[in-house]
Design a protein around this motif. Structure first.
Motif, PDB file in Angstrom:
ATOM      1  N   ASN B  28       0.817  -1.229   0.000  1.00 23.26           N
ATOM      2  CA  ASN B  28       0.000   0.000   0.000  1.00 23.26           C
ATOM      3  C   ASN B  28       0.846   1.273   0.000  1.00 23.26           C
ATOM      4  O   ASN B  28       0.350   2.346   0.293  1.00 23.26           O
ATOM      5  CB  ASN B  28      -0.951  -0.010   1.207  1.00 23.26           C
ATOM      6  CG  ASN B  28      -2.193   0.827   0.968  1.00 23.26           C
ATOM      7  OD1 ASN B  28      -2.646   0.923  -0.171  1.00 23.26           O
ATOM      8  ND2 ASN B  28      -2.715   1.442   2.005  1.00 23.26           N
ATOM      9  N   GLU B  29       2.142   1.125  -0.284  1.00 27.64           N
ATOM     10  CA  GLU B  29       2.984   2.327  -0.319  1.00 27.64           C
ATOM     11  C   GLU B  29       3.261   2.733  -1.763  1.00 27.64           C
ATOM     12  O   GLU B  29       2.325   2.877  -2.532  1.00 27.64           O
ATOM     13  CB  GLU B  29       4.279   2.059   0.466  1.00 27.64           C
ATOM     14  CG  GLU B  29       4.067   2.089   1.981  1.00 27.64           C
ATOM     15  CD  GLU B  29       3.872   3.505   2.546  1.00 27.64           C
ATOM     16  OE1 GLU B  29       4.173   4.485   1.833  1.00 27.64           O
ATOM     17  OE2 GLU B  29       3.412   3.625   3.693  1.00 27.64           O
ATOM     18  N   THR B  32       1.477   1.358  -4.807  1.00 35.47           N
ATOM     19  CA  THR B  32       0.070   1.721  -4.929  1.00 35.47           C
ATOM     20  C   THR B  32      -0.028   3.073  -5.621  1.00 35.47           C
ATOM     21  O   THR B  32      -0.812   3.266  -6.554  1.00 35.47           O
ATOM     22  CB  THR B  32      -0.601   1.794  -3.544  1.00 35.47           C
ATOM     23  OG1 THR B  32      -0.647   0.476  -2.999  1.00 35.47           O
ATOM     24  CG2 THR B  32      -2.013   2.342  -3.637  1.00 35.47           C
ATOM     25  N   VAL B  33       0.822   3.995  -5.175  1.00 34.46           N
ATOM     26  CA  VAL B  33       0.784   5.349  -5.712  1.00 34.46           C
ATOM     27  C   VAL B  33       1.133   5.363  -7.199  1.00 34.46           C
ATOM     28  O   VAL B  33       0.553   6.117  -7.972  1.00 34.46           O
ATOM     29  CB  VAL B  33       1.730   6.266  -4.893  1.00 34.46           C
ATOM     30  CG1 VAL B  33       1.749   7.667  -5.473  1.00 34.46           C
ATOM     31  CG2 VAL B  33       1.294   6.290  -3.434  1.00 34.46           C
ATOM     32  N   ARG B  39      -3.870  -2.550  -4.104  1.00 32.45           N
ATOM     33  CA  ARG B  39      -4.979  -3.501  -3.975  1.00 32.45           C
ATOM     34  C   ARG B  39      -5.663  -3.757  -5.325  1.00 32.45           C
ATOM     35  O   ARG B  39      -5.987  -4.878  -5.688  1.00 32.45           O
ATOM     36  CB  ARG B  39      -5.993  -2.935  -2.983  1.00 32.45           C
ATOM     37  CG  ARG B  39      -6.459  -3.927  -1.956  1.00 32.45           C
ATOM     38  CD  ARG B  39      -7.284  -3.253  -0.878  1.00 32.45           C
ATOM     39  NE  ARG B  39      -6.590  -3.238   0.394  1.00 32.45           N
ATOM     40  CZ  ARG B  39      -5.980  -2.192   0.916  1.00 32.45           C
ATOM     41  NH1 ARG B  39      -5.988  -1.033   0.289  1.00 32.45           N
ATOM     42  NH2 ARG B  39      -5.373  -2.278   2.064  1.00 32.45           N
TER      43      ARG B  39
ATOM     44  N   ALA C 945      -3.945   5.621   0.274  1.00 39.47           N
ATOM     45  CA  ALA C 945      -2.492   5.754   0.191  1.00 39.47           C
ATOM     46  C   ALA C 945      -2.113   7.186  -0.171  1.00 39.47           C
ATOM     47  O   ALA C 945      -0.984   7.443  -0.563  1.00 39.47           O
ATOM     48  CB  ALA C 945      -1.946   4.769  -0.838  1.00 39.47           C
ATOM     49  N   CYS C 947      -2.533   8.873  -2.718  1.00 37.96           N
ATOM     50  CA  CYS C 947      -1.806   8.858  -3.990  1.00 37.96           C
ATOM     51  C   CYS C 947      -2.226   9.995  -4.901  1.00 37.96           C
ATOM     52  O   CYS C 947      -1.599  10.234  -5.912  1.00 37.96           O
ATOM     53  CB  CYS C 947      -2.054   7.536  -4.695  1.00 37.96           C
ATOM     54  SG  CYS C 947      -3.764   7.334  -5.210  1.00 37.96           S
ATOM     55  N   PRO C 985      -6.282   3.199  -6.847  1.00 33.94           N
ATOM     56  CA  PRO C 985      -5.436   2.007  -6.898  1.00 33.94           C
ATOM     57  C   PRO C 985      -5.417   1.237  -5.585  1.00 33.94           C
ATOM     58  O   PRO C 985      -4.973   0.097  -5.542  1.00 33.94           O
ATOM     59  CB  PRO C 985      -4.049   2.565  -7.220  1.00 33.94           C
ATOM     60  CG  PRO C 985      -4.063   3.959  -6.703  1.00 33.94           C
ATOM     61  CD  PRO C 985      -5.481   4.446  -6.824  1.00 33.94           C
ATOM     62  N   ALA C 986      -5.903   1.872  -4.508  1.00 35.12           N
ATOM     63  CA  ALA C 986      -5.906   1.196  -3.213  1.00 35.12           C
ATOM     64  C   ALA C 986      -7.282   0.617  -2.900  1.00 35.12           C
ATOM     65  O   ALA C 986      -7.501   0.103  -1.814  1.00 35.12           O
ATOM     66  CB  ALA C 986      -5.493   2.186  -2.122  1.00 35.12           C
ATOM     67  N   GLN C 987      -8.216   0.727  -3.848  1.00 37.12           N
ATOM     68  CA  GLN C 987      -9.612   0.323  -3.616  1.00 37.12           C
ATOM     69  C   GLN C 987     -10.125   0.914  -2.303  1.00 37.12           C
ATOM     70  O   GLN C 987     -10.802   0.247  -1.530  1.00 37.12           O
ATOM     71  CB  GLN C 987      -9.755  -1.203  -3.610  1.00 37.12           C
ATOM     72  CG  GLN C 987      -9.534  -1.793  -4.988  1.00 37.12           C
ATOM     73  CD  GLN C 987      -9.798  -3.273  -5.045  1.00 37.12           C
ATOM     74  OE1 GLN C 987      -9.425  -4.007  -4.129  1.00 37.12           O
ATOM     75  NE2 GLN C 987     -10.430  -3.733  -6.106  1.00 37.12           N
TER      76      GLN C 987
END
Lengths: 148, 221, 1011
Positions: B28-29, B32-33, B39, C945, C947, C985-987
């Motif tokens: 998740n770091e 993910t970005v 996920r 996250a 992002c 992207p992290a749902q």
């Protein structure tokens, strides 16, 4: 051999394609029953994962039906969906599934006739491609068990 | 941020071909970005791998997990519950995460699903570009905040070279000449005179020249 | 009921429960005003309920209308009184005292479930037939009659006690008596419509004697699925399917003979074309359709194209002539028509299996008496007399007329007038009536946390609409076996009042916490079923609707087995999805109660003034440097009313009104926001400074442009001008005009052509207006009007007759041989065919006036359409939401259209639509809050996250990374598109109502292979 009847999941935008589908109904224009419509608030909401899962769970093709360019109720959700469709097609290529199984189409709410033509053409094309992997397996499994 | 890019699907698929049950782990770091191993990507890859298996007439079972950070042993420890039930692990984290899992769970094969690319910044939505090579001896103060090591193709300390034209590097019209950028920045800052100062040869020992590096903070131990 | 109802003083009385009255009632109730809707018959619905399909959409409108009739929330404001008549009116606008008399029904509508037992046992005593068709079916007036109850014919009932004993609900009341009550109302709307002409009086057509001669309404009933033959086309004499059907237009209208009226009934041309098209659609080459007509009057929006489609695509035969008589051709019922087609001169004999008489309107029998009670004037034709510049205002202030009671007209125009009269009537009510006190109250919501899903599945048969194709009992059984389904049953018309009651009761009895409806489209019916859930104490989002009608039964009618299987799949999908649903709260925002009106012509000013009068702030933006628009170039109307005086009065009122700000030289540049909270930016010339207006609704009144052509020497010869320029000339240079000897007018110049296919509607009346005006000052003048079809609809026919009486010569031309114009000194030589004489004539004209009509103001409608995301017709007019039933609303909520920006129309018609647009706008503005719905993006902060993907993806810049280091999305700003959710992207983001879980569950439910 029994003719292959494809199952198509059509993610339809509430503001255009879903309405066009309703209009096709009120005009009593027929199309193949394999077209299954799931309503979304905007094609921008169609998650690439949901498309993948549809194909994985047994759909033979997925249609993403949004508004005409410039007509998105939320400015640009349809354009994002269009780009996402191209991205999905790359996945399909990698997986080794015909990328034509996923298409994005655009229409306005009044285009009931066009809706029918578009979904019918899409389904016909998928029929030529044959079943998606999961369905192929099921069929082959079935044939095997019958032989046994 | 560390950036990464998913490996071609067939490469990943061929790694796990002998296995029926895999653990697919995201992070998740950074990944993910940069949309390579969060996920969402875990779920996408999981579906794709399962479809590849289906095509081959096999059934693949995938346990999907995404850790807060794969490069910390405490987070990685949470995989212990699942590790016995799987034949192999596929990690979508950067190389640090892959190695941390491999270190902790020596008995299973661990495969990377992404190629770790560089330390970079996101220029705009969907675009990431290299900015830093971790040389261990930062000289950005001398070069107007633009790194010639990460952004000059030749890593020149005193550029540009003769390949610079119209502000672009000769390797590609897409790549800015770092020294052109440095010159423009210096002009804007009114420190053109500094440009004439020759930067002495770089000591590469703080970079990889001195072997694998380690940072220790006694006070935190 | 006594006169002390708290809301009486604020109510509007609406007389007549046809579509006009219903629309006015719905508009007023949406604007939170109380309505008393009376109708002399036992059920409301009017003529519309007997139509099979309506033009130009060829849809069944009852399907669209009926949900409104039973919409619970709105009915809080509507007091429906069937079998009731107005017997007295006293007082004045704002404070009328009315007397209502209600005839006994002998049936308690609260108890009657319309089970039909009484009808089975005593068919003679029970009233339920349409009562106009000698071949009427034994069914209720229409399948979804409101109120849903029978009534007893007391005079024919000899044994009341036995009758009463058959009713299981005990709904039959022997002692029911007529009731009279006095009430107070602020205004009255008369929407009693008119009668349909019965052609027995026309002995030459043999109606009533020849069984195969039917009226157009009877033909509708024969074609209707709920009609006497259940939609089978059978000729009455022997039940055979006809092979040749003829329509005779103007039966009883546009005539001078016994039993005929002189005016035009306005709608018959279109409904004959519709009936012919629908017939051809169904029977293709098996049937031949022929229409005998005098002038084809397809003057409405896009109607000309409908006419062309009938001709070109459906091969409907069109014969221009009025056959004298219908004669029996053989003993089996065939009919002979002898005719001479206009321009051919030879007598033809043809035989037909059926002849349909296109019968029009007659003033209703009650209108004279009603006018006397109301104290309003009627015109010479016994329709309501109304103002030239306010066609819905009767001669008595506070009393308005809409629909066919004012003049013959079609459904969209009736609805426009209904909305206009609702707007004007609303003005007379006390402001207290607009308070929020009468909002529906729901029981407190049950807490279902921790409960396992308990689903109820309710499957509609929708008459034959679903069950005609889908095996409903099979689907119901199947659904009962699905996981978590506690009860599964069929509910007939699920949207009917009694079915909704059943659903509500079942929710309570079976302790349901989730509901699946298998029915029609959630687009149209979701809110109705949500309302039912709320009444049962469930959160309205615990509902899924499986669209098994519009997207299944209707499109797979040819494959019933597949349709049944698909219905099961769709219900399985819905029930899998509803398991994952959870209670949600709607987001409510404050509404900006001001309006932006774009366009400062007659329409824009009238809309602005009405809104301002009802205390809303109005910004009136006009692109030009002055108000007035096209009306500045018009001097009088066809009835002689003075336009400049009216216009200057109107402009004065608008400029002086404290609630109106006029913004001239305003060029639209940008627009954002939601209905109820729009922001629109203008640049104001000449300095071009930017100004942003905040407003709740937008009215489009940008008008159309006068057309101009490069033909017939226009702009090349001084004797040639447009019809509008001729009006100017008569006004400004009377001396010049009085010297003329010959004037020629050519109609349809630049209209009904391939470039501009529609009819400009106003040209026929404009030509006759100018002709009569010229004759006033120069009675000896020879005037020739060269036309294709004279389209003087409604009472405009009077002026056409007057022009002919006063010697204007009308000569028809065809587009294939148009008139030829050549310069000839000071005048022009006009050569044309005279079809009656069969020869060419040449007239030396001192003036040639071209009826160039309108074209859309393409540039401004295109700009507006782009900026506001609105749709336009092919020829550049704004396209309303529904051409039949929503003629004023645009498809984008909060936008309304008025005047010639919608389609060509005359001043009176433009004003009416302006009032209607204001009325529709008030239905939005009268609410002080807007419901944004519950579909918003929610962030799981544990997963986020930071992002920035959502921050960058949001089209409205709503998400931001907050101090606690996660993305925050303000639900009051979120539009609910879901783009962020599908990109995260992290749902970490879920769009409520469309979360991953229900979406995936639906997929799994849908694609599960076993059935």
């Amino acid at each position: 051999m029994e003719e292959f009847d494809p199952v198509i999941v059509a993610y339809c935008c509430h503001y255009c394609a879903y309405t066009a589908a309703d209009m096709a109904g009120s005009m009593r224009l027929g199309y193949p029953p394999g077209i299954k419509i799931i309503r979304v608030p905007c094609t921008g909401k169609v998650d690439p994962l949901h498309v993948m899962r549809a194909l994985m769970d047994g759909a033979d093709g997925v249609l993403i039906a949004g508004c005409l360019k410039g007509d998105c109720h939320f400015k640009n959700g349809n354009i994002k969906a269009l780009k996402r469709t191209a991205y999905l097609k790359q996945w399909m290529d990698e997986i080794g599934i015909e990328s034509e199984r996923v298409e994005m189409v655009m229409m306005s709410a009044g285009m009931g006739k066009q809706f029918v033509r578009i979904v019918t053409d899409f389904l016909d094309n998928i029929r030529l491609l044959g079943p998606c992997p999961k369905n192929t397996n099921q069929q082959s499994n079935r044939i095997l068990s019958e032989l046994v | 941020m560390i950036t990464a890019e998913r490996k071609p699907l067939d490469e990943i698929a061929s790694c796990i071909e002998p296995y029926n049950r895999i653990l697919l782990v995201g992070c998740n770091e950074c990944v993910t970005v940069c949309a390579a191993g969060g996920r969402k990507e875990v779920a996408m890859l999981s579906s794709a791998l399962q479809m590849v298996s289906m095509k081959q007439g096999k059934t693949l079972s995938v346990v999907e997990m995404t850790l807060e950070r794969q490069c910390d042993p405490e987070y990685v420890e949470s995989l212990a519950l699942h590790i016995d039930g799987v034949d192999a692990v596929v990690s979508m984290a950067c190389g640090c995460g892959v190695q941390e899992i491999a270190r902790r769970f020596g008995q299973v094969r661990v495969f990377p699903a992404v190629n770790t690319k560089f330390m970079g910044a996101s220029e705009r939505a969907g675009v990431w570009a290299e900015r830093c090579q971790g040389c261990g001896d930062c000289l950005l103060g001398l070069t107007g905040g633009i790194c010639p090591i990460a952004r000059c193709s030749k890593r020149l300390m005193n550029g540009p070279c003769g390949g610079s034209g119209d502000g672009k590097c000769e390797i590609s019209g897409e790549v800015d000449c770092a020294w052109h950028l440095i010159w423009e920045r210096m002009k804007a800052l009114g420190i053109e005179d500094r440009y004439e100062e020759v930067i002495s040869a770089k000591d590469w020992r703080p970079a990889r020249g001195g072997g694998p590096r380690k940072i220790i903070r006694e006070d935190l131990q | 009921m006594k006169a002390n109802r708290p809301s009486d003083h604020h109510a509007v009385l609406i007389i007549g429960g046809g579509i006009g009255g219903i629309k006015a009632a719905l508009d007023l109730s949406e604007a939170r005003k109380d309505v008393i809707l009376i109708d002399k018959s036992p059920a409301i619905g009017g003529v519309l309920t007997q139509l099979d399909r309506t033009f130009p959409t060829n849809n069944c409108d009852i399907c669209t209308l009926s949900p409104n009739l039973s919409a619970g929330a709105r009915q809080k404001h509507i007091d429906l009184m069937p079998l009731t008549q107005l017997t007295g009116v006293e007082g004045e606008a704002g404070n009328f005292t009315i007397t209502l008399t209600t005839a006994p029904r002998y049936i308690d509508t609260e108890k009657c479930t319309a089970c039909g037992l009484c009808l089975d046992k005593f068919p003679k005593y029970i009233r339920f037939t349409p009562g106009l068709d000698h071949r009427a079916p034994t069914c209720m007036r229409y399948p979804r009659v409101t109120p849903h109850a029978f009534s007893v014919k007391r005079d024919q009932c000899s044994d009341f006690e036995t009758l009463a004993s058959v009713c299981p609900a005990g709904a039959i009341i022997q002692g029911d008596k007529a009731k009279t009550r006095q009430l107070h109302v602020g205004a009255i709307i008369v929407a009693v419509g008119a009668d349909v002409f019965s052609p027995e009086a026309l002995d030459n057509y043999g109606y009533g004697k020849l069984p195969n001669v039917v009226t157009s309404l009877e033909y509708e009933r024969i074609m209707s699925a709920s009609g006497p033959t259940f939609g089978e086309l059978q000729r009455p004499s022997d039940g055979c399917q006809p092979r040749r059907v003829a329509w005779i237009q103007c039966a009883g209208s546009r005539g001078q003979n016994k039993g005929e009226v002189s005016y035009c009934s306005s709608v018959c041309c279109m409904f004959a074309l519709k009936e012919a098209i629908v017939t051809k659609e169904r029977f293709k080459e098996d049937i031949e359709t022929t229409i005998f007509y005098m002038d084809m009057r397809t003057f409405g929006k896009d109607y000309e194209m409908y006419y062309q489609r009938a001709k070109e695509d459906y091969h409907v035969r069109l014969k221009r002539c009025r056959p004298h008589s219908i004669i029996p051709a053989d003993p089996d019922g065939a009919l002979k028509i002898s005719y001479v087609e206009d321009g051919f001169g030879t007598l033809e004999d043809e035989t037909y299996d059926m002849v349909v008489l296109a019968t029009g309107f007659r003033p209703s029998a009650e209108s004279t008496g009603l006018a006397k009670v109301l104290g309003i004037e009627l015109n010479d034709h016994c329709y309501a007399r109304t103002g030239s510049f306010n066609p819905v205002a009767t001669s008595r202030p506070g009393i308005y007329a809409c629909g066919v009671f004012e003049a013959p007209k079609d459904i969209p125009e009736t609805l426009v007038q209904a909305s206009a009269s609702a707007c004007l009537a609303g003005k007379h009510l006390l402001p207290a009536a607009t308070a929020d006190s009468t909002e529906p109250v729901y029981p407190p919501e049950k807490d279902i946390t921790g409960e396992l899903p308990r689903i109820g599945v309710f499957v509609c048969d929708c008459g034959q609409n679903i069950s005609g194709t889908v095996d409903v009992p099979d689907v119901v059984n199947y659904a009962g076996l699905l996981p978590h389904v506690v009860v599964s049953r069929s509910v007939g018309y699920g949207c009917s009042r009694e079915s909704l009651d059943i659903i509500r009761k079942t929710i309570a009895d079976k302790k349901l916490n989730r509901v699946v409806i298998g029915g029609c489209s959630p687009r149209t019916h979701e809110s109705l079923f949500q309302d039912t859930l709320m009444q049962a104490g469930l959160n309205k989002y615990m509902l899924e609707i499986a669209n098994i009608r519009d997207q299944n039964a209707w499109v797979h009618a040819d494959r019933p087995e597949d349709a049944t299987r698909k219905a099961k799949e769709l219900i399985r999908m819905a029930s899998a999805g509803v398991v994952e649903s959870h209670p949600l709260i709607d987001h409510i925002l404050e509404l900006n109660q001001s309006a932006l009106v774009i366009g400062g012509g007659v329409s824009g000013m009238n809309a602005a003034l009405e809104l301002a009068e009802q205390n809303y702030t109005v910004y009136l933006a006009e692109q030009a440097g002055e108000l007035g628009g096209l009306a500045r170039q018009i001097h009088r109307t066809i009835d002689g009313s003075d336009v400049p005086t009216y216009l200057s009065g109107l402009m004065g009122e608008v400029r002086a009104h404290k609630n109106i700000e006029v913004i001239l030289n305003a060029v639209l540049v940008d627009h954002e926001g939601l209905p109820g909270m729009f922001k629109t930016g203008f640049q104001i010339a000449p300095q071009m400074y930017y100004r942003q207006i905040e407003h709740g609704v937008t009215i489009l009144a940008v008008g159309a442009a006068p057309n101009r052509v490069d033909d017939y020497l226009l702009d090349k010869h001084e004797a040639v001008c447009t019809q509008m320029e001729l009006g100017n000339l008569i006004h400004t240079a009377p001396d010049k005009v009085s010297d003329w000897e010959n004037v020629v007018m050519i109609q349809c110049v630049g209209s009904r052509t391939p470039d501009n296919p529609n009819c400009s509607r106003i040209c026929c009346q404009a030509a006759i207006k100018n002709a009569l005006w010229l004759l006033d000052s120069n009675p000896d003048l020879n005037i020739y009007i060269l036309y294709r079809d004279m389209r003087t609809y409604g009472f405009l026919e009077d002026y056409y007759l007057e022009a002919r009486r006063r010697g204007v010569i009308f000569v028809r031309y065809t587009p294939e041989s148009p008139p030829v114009v050549e310069a000839g000194g000071a005048g022009v030589h006009v050569t044309f065919n005279e079809p009656m004489l069969g020869m060419k004539l040449m007239v030396v004209a001192d003036c040639l006036a071209l009826s160039t009509g309108f074209k859309s103001d393409d540039e401004s409608t295109e700009d507006l359409a782009k900026i506001f995301h609105l749709t336009r017709t092919g020829d550049g007019y704004f396209l309303e939401d529904h051409t039949k039933l929503k003629p004023v609303d645009m498809s984008v909520p909060g936008f309304f259209v008025a005047g010639t920006a919608h389609s060509p129309k005359n001043i009176g018609e433009s004003i009416t639509q302006a009032h209607a647009a204001a009325g529709r706008a008030i239905t939005v503005l009268s609410r002080n809050l807007i419901n944004m719905g519950a579909s918003v993006a929610q962030v799981d902060k544990e997963r986020c996250a930071t992002c920035l993907v959502c921050v960058r993806a949001c089209p409205y810049d709503v998400p931001f990374i907050n101090e606690d280091r996660y993305s925050e999305i303000d639900p009051s700003k979120c539009h609910g598109c879901g783009t962020c959710a599908s990109e995260c992207p992290a749902q970490a983001i879920q769009l409520t109502r469309f979360e991953d879980r229900p979406m995936m569950a639906k997929l799994e439910g849908l694609l599960e292979r076993k059935l």
